[in-house]
Design a protein around this motif. Sequence first.
Motif, PDB file in Angstrom:
ATOM      1  N   THR B 321     -65.404 -30.807  82.666  1.00 24.22           N
ATOM      2  CA  THR B 321     -65.879 -32.186  82.608  1.00 24.22           C
ATOM      3  C   THR B 321     -66.647 -32.503  81.336  1.00 24.22           C
ATOM      4  O   THR B 321     -67.099 -33.628  81.152  1.00 24.22           O
ATOM      5  CB  THR B 321     -66.815 -32.503  83.790  1.00 24.22           C
ATOM      6  OG1 THR B 321     -67.883 -31.558  83.776  1.00 24.22           O
ATOM      7  CG2 THR B 321     -66.082 -32.412  85.103  1.00 24.22           C
ATOM      8  N   ASP B 395     -57.766 -26.242  88.086  1.00 25.95           N
ATOM      9  CA  ASP B 395     -56.880 -27.289  88.592  1.00 25.95           C
ATOM     10  C   ASP B 395     -55.397 -26.924  88.448  1.00 25.95           C
ATOM     11  O   ASP B 395     -54.552 -27.804  88.285  1.00 25.95           O
ATOM     12  CB  ASP B 395     -57.135 -28.624  87.876  1.00 25.95           C
ATOM     13  CG  ASP B 395     -57.602 -29.674  88.875  1.00 25.95           C
ATOM     14  OD1 ASP B 395     -58.536 -30.424  88.544  1.00 25.95           O
ATOM     15  OD2 ASP B 395     -57.029 -29.738  89.968  1.00 25.95           O
TER      16      ASP B 395
ATOM     17  N   ILE C 180     -60.661 -40.463  87.198  1.00 22.97           N
ATOM     18  CA  ILE C 180     -60.780 -39.266  86.379  1.00 22.97           C
ATOM     19  C   ILE C 180     -59.392 -38.662  86.176  1.00 22.97           C
ATOM     20  O   ILE C 180     -58.650 -38.455  87.128  1.00 22.97           O
ATOM     21  CB  ILE C 180     -61.704 -38.229  87.041  1.00 22.97           C
ATOM     22  CG1 ILE C 180     -63.091 -38.834  87.251  1.00 22.97           C
ATOM     23  CG2 ILE C 180     -61.807 -36.976  86.181  1.00 22.97           C
ATOM     24  CD1 ILE C 180     -64.057 -37.903  87.957  1.00 22.97           C
ATOM     25  N   HIS C 181     -59.032 -38.438  84.918  1.00 25.50           N
ATOM     26  CA  HIS C 181     -57.797 -37.725  84.578  1.00 25.50           C
ATOM     27  C   HIS C 181     -58.181 -36.452  83.832  1.00 25.50           C
ATOM     28  O   HIS C 181     -59.360 -36.215  83.576  1.00 25.50           O
ATOM     29  CB  HIS C 181     -56.900 -38.577  83.670  1.00 25.50           C
ATOM     30  CG  HIS C 181     -56.505 -39.895  84.256  1.00 25.50           C
ATOM     31  ND1 HIS C 181     -55.422 -40.062  85.083  1.00 25.50           N
ATOM     32  CD2 HIS C 181     -57.057 -41.130  84.110  1.00 25.50           C
ATOM     33  CE1 HIS C 181     -55.326 -41.335  85.424  1.00 25.50           C
ATOM     34  NE2 HIS C 181     -56.293 -42.001  84.855  1.00 25.50           N
ATOM     35  N   SER C 182     -57.197 -35.644  83.457  1.00 30.98           N
ATOM     36  CA  SER C 182     -57.511 -34.465  82.645  1.00 30.98           C
ATOM     37  C   SER C 182     -56.385 -34.202  81.671  1.00 30.98           C
ATOM     38  O   SER C 182     -55.210 -34.187  82.056  1.00 30.98           O
ATOM     39  CB  SER C 182     -57.729 -33.247  83.555  1.00 30.98           C
ATOM     40  OG  SER C 182     -58.346 -32.210  82.840  1.00 30.98           O
ATOM     41  N   ASP C 193     -61.516 -33.140  80.918  1.00 30.05           N
ATOM     42  CA  ASP C 193     -61.383 -34.309  81.784  1.00 30.05           C
ATOM     43  C   ASP C 193     -61.611 -35.607  81.024  1.00 30.05           C
ATOM     44  O   ASP C 193     -62.393 -35.665  80.072  1.00 30.05           O
ATOM     45  CB  ASP C 193     -62.400 -34.236  82.935  1.00 30.05           C
ATOM     46  CG  ASP C 193     -62.028 -33.184  83.969  1.00 30.05           C
ATOM     47  OD1 ASP C 193     -62.864 -32.920  84.848  1.00 30.05           O
ATOM     48  OD2 ASP C 193     -60.919 -32.626  83.895  1.00 30.05           O
ATOM     49  N   CYS C 216     -51.262 -34.433  83.159  1.00 37.10           N
ATOM     50  CA  CYS C 216     -52.579 -34.712  83.714  1.00 37.10           C
ATOM     51  C   CYS C 216     -52.919 -33.625  84.717  1.00 37.10           C
ATOM     52  O   CYS C 216     -52.087 -33.231  85.543  1.00 37.10           O
ATOM     53  CB  CYS C 216     -52.571 -36.081  84.408  1.00 37.10           C
ATOM     54  SG  CYS C 216     -54.127 -36.438  85.242  1.00 37.10           S
ATOM     55  N   GLU C 218     -55.933 -33.594  86.676  1.00 37.00           N
ATOM     56  CA  GLU C 218     -56.941 -33.937  87.676  1.00 37.00           C
ATOM     57  C   GLU C 218     -56.331 -34.988  88.561  1.00 37.00           C
ATOM     58  O   GLU C 218     -55.898 -36.038  88.069  1.00 37.00           O
ATOM     59  CB  GLU C 218     -58.216 -34.479  87.011  1.00 37.00           C
ATOM     60  CG  GLU C 218     -59.316 -34.851  87.988  1.00 37.00           C
ATOM     61  CD  GLU C 218     -59.809 -33.672  88.808  1.00 37.00           C
ATOM     62  OE1 GLU C 218     -60.306 -32.703  88.225  1.00 37.00           O
ATOM     63  OE2 GLU C 218     -59.710 -33.715  90.058  1.00 37.00           O
ATOM     64  N   CYS C 220     -55.123 -37.938  90.245  1.00 33.34           N
ATOM     65  CA  CYS C 220     -55.505 -39.299  89.883  1.00 33.34           C
ATOM     66  C   CYS C 220     -54.750 -40.333  90.693  1.00 33.34           C
ATOM     67  O   CYS C 220     -54.678 -41.493  90.309  1.00 33.34           O
ATOM     68  CB  CYS C 220     -55.292 -39.529  88.393  1.00 33.34           C
ATOM     69  SG  CYS C 220     -53.625 -39.141  87.833  1.00 33.34           S
TER      70      CYS C 220
END
Lengths: 205, 636, 347
Positions: B321, B395, C180-182, C193, C216, C218, C220
Amino acid sequence: MTEPKTIDVSHLPPYDISNQAPLWWGQLLLAAIEGMMFCILIAAYLYVRLRYDVWPPPGDQFPHRLLPTLALIPLILSCIGTYWASEAAKKDDRAGMIKGLALNLVLAIVFFVIRLMDWYSLNFSYKADAFGTYLWAFLAVHTYDYVGDVIFTLVLFLLVVIGRHGPKVRLGVHVDSVVWYFLVIVWIPIYVAVYWGPTLMETQQ
Amino acid sequence: MTQTQDVLPNVPNQEQNISNLERTWRRGRGLIGWLSVTTHQAIGMRYIVTAFIMLCVGGIEALLMRIQLAKPNNTFLSADLYNQIFTTHGTTMMFLFAVPVMEGMAIYLVPLMCGTRNVAFPRLNAFGYWMFLGGVLFLYWGVFTGAAPDMGWFAYPPLSGPQFTPGKRTDVWAQMITFTEFSALCVATEIVVTILKMRAPGMSLNRIPLYVWSLLIQSFMVIFAMPAIVVASSFLLSDRTIGTHFVNPSEGGDPLLYQHIFWFFGHPEVYIIFIPALGFVSAIVSANARQHVFGYPAMVLSQIANGFIAFGLWVHHMFATGLPQIGEAFFTASSMMIAITSGVQIFCWIATLWTGRPRMTTALYFVYGFIAIFVLGGMTGVMLASVPLDLQVHDTYFVIAHFHYVLIGGAVFPLFGAFYHWFPKMTGRMMSERLGRWNFWVLFVGFNLTFFPMHILGLKGMPRRVYTYPPEVGWGFISQIATAGAFVIAIGGVMFLINVFRSRKSGAIAGNNPWDADSLEWATSSPPANYNFEYLPAATSRSPMWVPREERTFVTGLRTDRREVLVTTLMDAEPHHRYVLPGSSIWPFITAIAASITFVGSVFNPWYIISGSILIFVGLLGWFWPRRAAEIRDEA
Amino acid sequence: MNWVGRAAKLALLAALAAAVAFGATDVQSAVNPIGPQSGKIANLWWFFFWLLGAIYIVVMIAALWTLTRPNRGFGQEPLEHTHQLSPETDRRTSRVVAGATITTIVILFVLIVASVGTGKGLSELGEQKNSLTIQVMGIQWWWQVMYQTSDSSIAVTTANEIHIPVGRPVQLRLLSNDVIHSFWVPNLHGKTDLIPSRVNTQWIQADKPGVYRGQCAEFCGLQHAHMIIYVVAESPDKFKAWYDRQLQPAAAPSDPVMQRGQQVFMNNACVYCHQIRGTDAAGQNGPDLTHFGSRLGIAANTVPNTPGNLGGWIADPQSTKPGNHMATIALNSADMHPLINYLESLK
């Protein structure tokens, strides 16, 4: 064959109104749970403050401090009533319990009235921004717990008055003191956060 | 009347004693009787059965996911349905299976191991179960009415906020959390007080069984971690329903704050699931290696350290983050250091098995399976603790592999071992050892076939929570293997159920202590009577059942015409006072109904918090009202 | 010994399968590094892998060794045994356990140092001078890409595809418009992120030309699985040529069919969301289409950019990417064919 040894416990009392009672410990743990929740709320509040450049956000007024500070007096004094009542409960002293609980309740209600008066003067809505949301969150959660305990103390008071002060009710009175001390103690940091926080954390112009 | 304990003191009026106890501890009749139960064995079993059903439901959800992912661009599930299923799978497994099953086992075993008749707060126990059941029903009511949550089991805002997930889906999730967290907090409170105040005389702190230690530590963790998820889910719910700005980015709320609070709960949560499993391992190892677990002080201190350190790891879920490097380095260190406390325990168990004489029961198979799987998961955990590595595999399917290795290996395998170990105690019959061995191998092979390849998938770039993928990325073959493995696990699950049902009917009779194990639950009949022991045992050693019969000690003098137990002191467990427990009561159920109305209603209209609280008050009034018949009178 | 043999066989099978699977493809693979960032991480990965793998094998050997003791079976032992170790065994075992614990602590310390060191190494790229700055904004479910000049103004706007010159450090400024994306292109670096109301930064560099796939990472929302980005690394000359072309406004339609296509675009709802510089279309909600024809994919690379796919996408976006935010515009085939021609001509 030798017989197994025994420990005879029939001479022990069938209840104990003290901080050795399981219910007292259980209540302490419940207070720890609530206390932890308030800790997280305060931590979240401080975190949010650090994200802002200007604090409080434009348009939000500082809460007035006179009434809530005055209200601390009946709140702290009400602990005396609780203390009397819980000591009286240990000795099965009905008159002592009635006096203590009555003092507790009267001062608790005085505090609550002052709090309500104070609320009318708060100019920020919980919906306006993060500032309003957090301050009202503190006040709402503490008040909910507070009102809940005042009602329970009232029920205990009435039970003692009508003469139903057997061991269970007396244990209840004794354990209720844990809740009351908790509500008073936890209010101190919240009071600081709500009423002094905006000033202490104000952006210096 | 047959006696429950095989060794009894020579006290007059034993027959009368037993028949009094039977009558005092009898459950009420009919539906009301069933709803009013406050005995810990019954409530523990309810938790276990309900949680196990949730395991099967979560497993079916997993199979559906695996079918969808078995080939590229598959159309078995739509995107929306897939997102609902993976969210519900995670939510069910974490909140409705893993924590409740550990609680259920604790509720069943802790009073027995401590040598007492019930938990400290029997009505709170019943209330906790109804709240758990309420959470199950509420979530699945949502699932079957199209309001299944679909934003991931952790529900990050802004995606889970009012703007991006309208409707009731997230609200159902958030309020189900409230149900299950209330339940967990009730159980934690009563377990702590039971362990600290109601142990057998002589069971000083350094004689407490390792399983009971694990529950003590876990319960304190619940008390300090669960408030965080109540706060996080309440923030989300009130942002969605009444327009507050806790975690919504507009007007100053912060989505990262939600992550901090959620993971402050979320990381201890996995240890809350895992630490009781370590307790199972200790019990199974000592019984089957025929000796005390090696290094008792090291075991206890490691578990305590585990509990503390677990609260200092949460940022490792947030390494991507953009937090400052120095902060992240601290969490790398703490996340790696916790491997020491787990490692010490593994070393002690291996030492116990090495110096003992292992007897290969099915339960011990599962312990070896635990070691093989959990330690691998621990290795990948150390990898994930490293920020640069985590930035690549966070993730992704690598993480999915990791946490299934540590949760299934670290918690579910010991749990199955525990089922095989304590099934004789709970039902009076032995499970089939032959079928048990097959059960173990099918589960072990199926598990590794499913989850080991996922490490590779993650390194090859497959992110989590994707409902499909194209052929050119090369994930198809490995995904097929994983899907096949999932079905093998399912077969293992079915085998377990077959073993359970067959053994209940026709398994060999177990007797009090078929394993010659050392803790107090094995002192009484299988299954135990509602009152557990005719005479509460005293504990003069760490392994009370390995003390020769002639040296055992019992407690006499507790009344049998009311539900009376003994309260002992904290450190040395010296008898302090007698404590009268309530009998059956319908009020926990009524109060739970009131609480359910409050929680469910407030999702639709915030005013239910007020009206529902009034109903809860009425319930509590009935609960605590001092009835004349139940007044405790001093003896003359 | 039975157990040890069976366990060893299983482990070998697993290792074999792993080797096979690993070798399959290198697309979007974290263990196929193309630049210094992913290279440092891959080195760390292999260090951890071999060290922890060896430790795992040692622990498993120790655990399985315990099974070589004779099995006592089910008979209950009489209780004259005290179930206690002799003091000598107790002492020796304590020493082994203590030794194992100390070894664990030392190894973990080494791993922490290696990890923090690599983390510091990853910051080195950010200290170099001749970097290119690109702003990437994540929007459900596509990527907006904007090249910034030295005075932070936006020079080039495109979508779902980033071109970078080989061998030059690139600073990515990562923002989000909604959830929130990543951003994750494993061949180049780990993920970072994209968080609304925050700006995160990632430094990457490609050392070899090629097309690197990322997506991506995260969750979303509905089409999280179809939010794919390509990083095209090319030689500095090719990159400059591409960049200069991107700076130009859209190519004017060169024949009547394309002109008709442009008209169809301007007369329909397309202009509310899409911008084509050099025309009146200035919508900001959707991807910039000024040089759409030269891009690799459609709908955040859900499908390759071919005329057939483009027709399918425009005719019914919901069937290609269910739940996405592009409106469905009813066009008859007389309009569709020229429109596709026009859009593909925007190179």
